[in-house]
Design an enzyme around this catalytic site. Structure first.
Site, PDB file in Angstrom:
ATOM      1  N   LYS A  13       0.820  -1.206   0.000  1.00 37.33           N
ATOM      2  CA  LYS A  13       0.000   0.000   0.000  1.00 37.33           C
ATOM      3  C   LYS A  13       0.863   1.269   0.000  1.00 37.33           C
ATOM      4  O   LYS A  13       0.564   2.219  -0.720  1.00 37.33           O
ATOM      5  CB  LYS A  13      -0.902  -0.020   1.240  1.00 37.33           C
ATOM      6  CG  LYS A  13      -1.916   1.084   1.323  1.00 37.33           C
ATOM      7  CD  LYS A  13      -2.993   0.716   2.312  1.00 37.33           C
ATOM      8  CE  LYS A  13      -2.463   0.471   3.713  1.00 37.33           C
ATOM      9  NZ  LYS A  13      -2.361   1.685   4.522  1.00 37.33           N
ATOM     10  N   ARG A  88      -9.800   4.523  10.379  1.00 38.24           N
ATOM     11  CA  ARG A  88      -9.464   3.165  10.752  1.00 38.24           C
ATOM     12  C   ARG A  88     -10.695   2.369  11.188  1.00 38.24           C
ATOM     13  O   ARG A  88     -10.660   1.157  11.299  1.00 38.24           O
ATOM     14  CB  ARG A  88      -8.448   3.213  11.901  1.00 38.24           C
ATOM     15  CG  ARG A  88      -7.469   2.083  11.889  1.00 38.24           C
ATOM     16  CD  ARG A  88      -6.446   2.269  12.973  1.00 38.24           C
ATOM     17  NE  ARG A  88      -5.264   2.997  12.525  1.00 38.24           N
ATOM     18  CZ  ARG A  88      -4.273   2.441  11.821  1.00 38.24           C
ATOM     19  NH1 ARG A  88      -4.331   1.177  11.482  1.00 38.24           N
ATOM     20  NH2 ARG A  88      -3.234   3.147  11.471  1.00 38.24           N
ATOM     21  N   ARG A 127      10.781 -12.988   3.390  1.00 40.02           N
ATOM     22  CA  ARG A 127      11.758 -11.920   3.635  1.00 40.02           C
ATOM     23  C   ARG A 127      12.824 -12.365   4.643  1.00 40.02           C
ATOM     24  O   ARG A 127      12.524 -13.022   5.632  1.00 40.02           O
ATOM     25  CB  ARG A 127      11.050 -10.666   4.163  1.00 40.02           C
ATOM     26  CG  ARG A 127      10.101 -10.059   3.146  1.00 40.02           C
ATOM     27  CD  ARG A 127       9.940  -8.579   3.352  1.00 40.02           C
ATOM     28  NE  ARG A 127       9.229  -8.259   4.573  1.00 40.02           N
ATOM     29  CZ  ARG A 127       8.433  -7.181   4.680  1.00 40.02           C
ATOM     30  NH1 ARG A 127       8.277  -6.359   3.669  1.00 40.02           N
ATOM     31  NH2 ARG A 127       7.824  -6.931   5.814  1.00 40.02           N
ATOM     32  N   ARG A 160      12.750 -11.708  10.482  1.00 43.61           N
ATOM     33  CA  ARG A 160      12.239 -10.825  11.539  1.00 43.61           C
ATOM     34  C   ARG A 160      10.974 -11.418  12.151  1.00 43.61           C
ATOM     35  O   ARG A 160      10.197 -12.086  11.461  1.00 43.61           O
ATOM     36  CB  ARG A 160      11.898  -9.457  10.953  1.00 43.61           C
ATOM     37  CG  ARG A 160      13.010  -8.445  11.071  1.00 43.61           C
ATOM     38  CD  ARG A 160      12.507  -7.080  10.676  1.00 43.61           C
ATOM     39  NE  ARG A 160      12.264  -7.046   9.232  1.00 43.61           N
ATOM     40  CZ  ARG A 160      12.921  -6.252   8.381  1.00 43.61           C
ATOM     41  NH1 ARG A 160      13.815  -5.407   8.828  1.00 43.61           N
ATOM     42  NH2 ARG A 160      12.664  -6.279   7.106  1.00 43.61           N
ATOM     43  N   ARG A 171      -1.721 -10.314  12.477  1.00 51.09           N
ATOM     44  CA  ARG A 171      -1.908  -8.942  11.963  1.00 51.09           C
ATOM     45  C   ARG A 171      -3.025  -8.895  10.934  1.00 51.09           C
ATOM     46  O   ARG A 171      -3.818  -7.957  10.899  1.00 51.09           O
ATOM     47  CB  ARG A 171      -0.599  -8.417  11.355  1.00 51.09           C
ATOM     48  CG  ARG A 171       0.413  -8.017  12.424  1.00 51.09           C
ATOM     49  CD  ARG A 171       1.793  -7.825  11.821  1.00 51.09           C
ATOM     50  NE  ARG A 171       1.854  -6.718  10.876  1.00 51.09           N
ATOM     51  CZ  ARG A 171       2.784  -6.603   9.931  1.00 51.09           C
ATOM     52  NH1 ARG A 171       3.715  -7.523   9.797  1.00 51.09           N
ATOM     53  NH2 ARG A 171       2.778  -5.560   9.117  1.00 51.09           N
TER      54      ARG A 171
END
Ligand SMILES: [Zn+2]
Length: 216
Positions: A13, A88, A127, A160, A171
């Site tokens: 985004k 939000r 990642r 991570r 999330r």
């Protein structure tokens, strides 16, 4: 054009916001930036916000709405904006609508960049980062030259915490919980444009521009 940009973490985004900003020639406004700018001043709203942040508390919706409206003291957003990270929830959206209405402004589109959870999990969990120099890699799209060692200093790469599948799933669940009512809210106003975010950055950008062109 006045646009609200939505999309799950990991969908790209932020990157889309930057390219859209230069394409549409309106500022990209993130609530994070507004908060940071306000905290640098002695503005009474900023002082109020600091009380919450200093205690590690969530800034209440009411106050967040006030913070967002301070950004409109600057002229650049009067010609249009790409809002990112706000509203939000439905309460914030209703309050923002009220504010816009007072100024005879309307939202042109709510751009919802979407991708299936599995795609996002796959993307983010690939990642890797070098703990020594901070260089980032991706096991599929940006591999290190040798095994999983950093090209620069040969340190074994690590994943991570934020990029671990379990964390990503959590999330995403929070995101869906928060966003579903918001999408419904804006759908009722006929504003939601859903963009397929599974392709490349360029592809997603092109789809967005095309869809925005059709509503003009
Ligand atoms: Zn390194």
């Amino acid at each position: 054009m006045r646009i609200i940009l939505m999309g799950p973490p990991g969908v790209g985004k932020g990157t889309q916001a930057v390219t859209l900003e230069s394409h549409l020639n309106v500022p990209h406004v993130s609530t994070g930036d507004i908060f940071r700018a306000l905290l640098r001043t002695e503005d009474p709203i900023g002082i109020e916000v600091r009380k919450y942040l200093d205690h590690g508390l969530l800034v209440p919706d009411e106050l967040t709405n006030q913070v967002v409206t301070t950004r409109f003291r600057e002229q650049d957003v009067h010609k249009g904006f790409i809002f990112d990270g706000y509203p939000r929830n439905v309460f914030q959206a209703e309050s923002f609508d009220k504010f816009l209405k007072e100024h005879n402004w309307t939202i042109d589109a709510v751009v919802n960049i979407a991708a299936p959870d599995e795609d996002i999990i796959k993307r983010l969990s690939g990642r890797r980062v070098c703990p020594t120099c901070g260089k980032t890699y991706h096991l599929e799209s940006n591999k290190p030259k040798v095994d999983t060692l950093c090209d620069v200093d040969q340190t074994p790469l690590i994943q991570r915490e934020d990029d671990k599948p379990e964390t990503i799933k959590k999330r995403l669940a929070i995101y869906h919980d928060q966003t579903k009512p918001l999408i419904e809210y804006y759908s009722k106003q006929g504003l939601v444009i859903t963009i397929d975010g599974t392709g490349t950055i360029e592809k997603t950008h092109d789809l967005t521009i095309k869809a925005l062109g059709e509503i003009k």
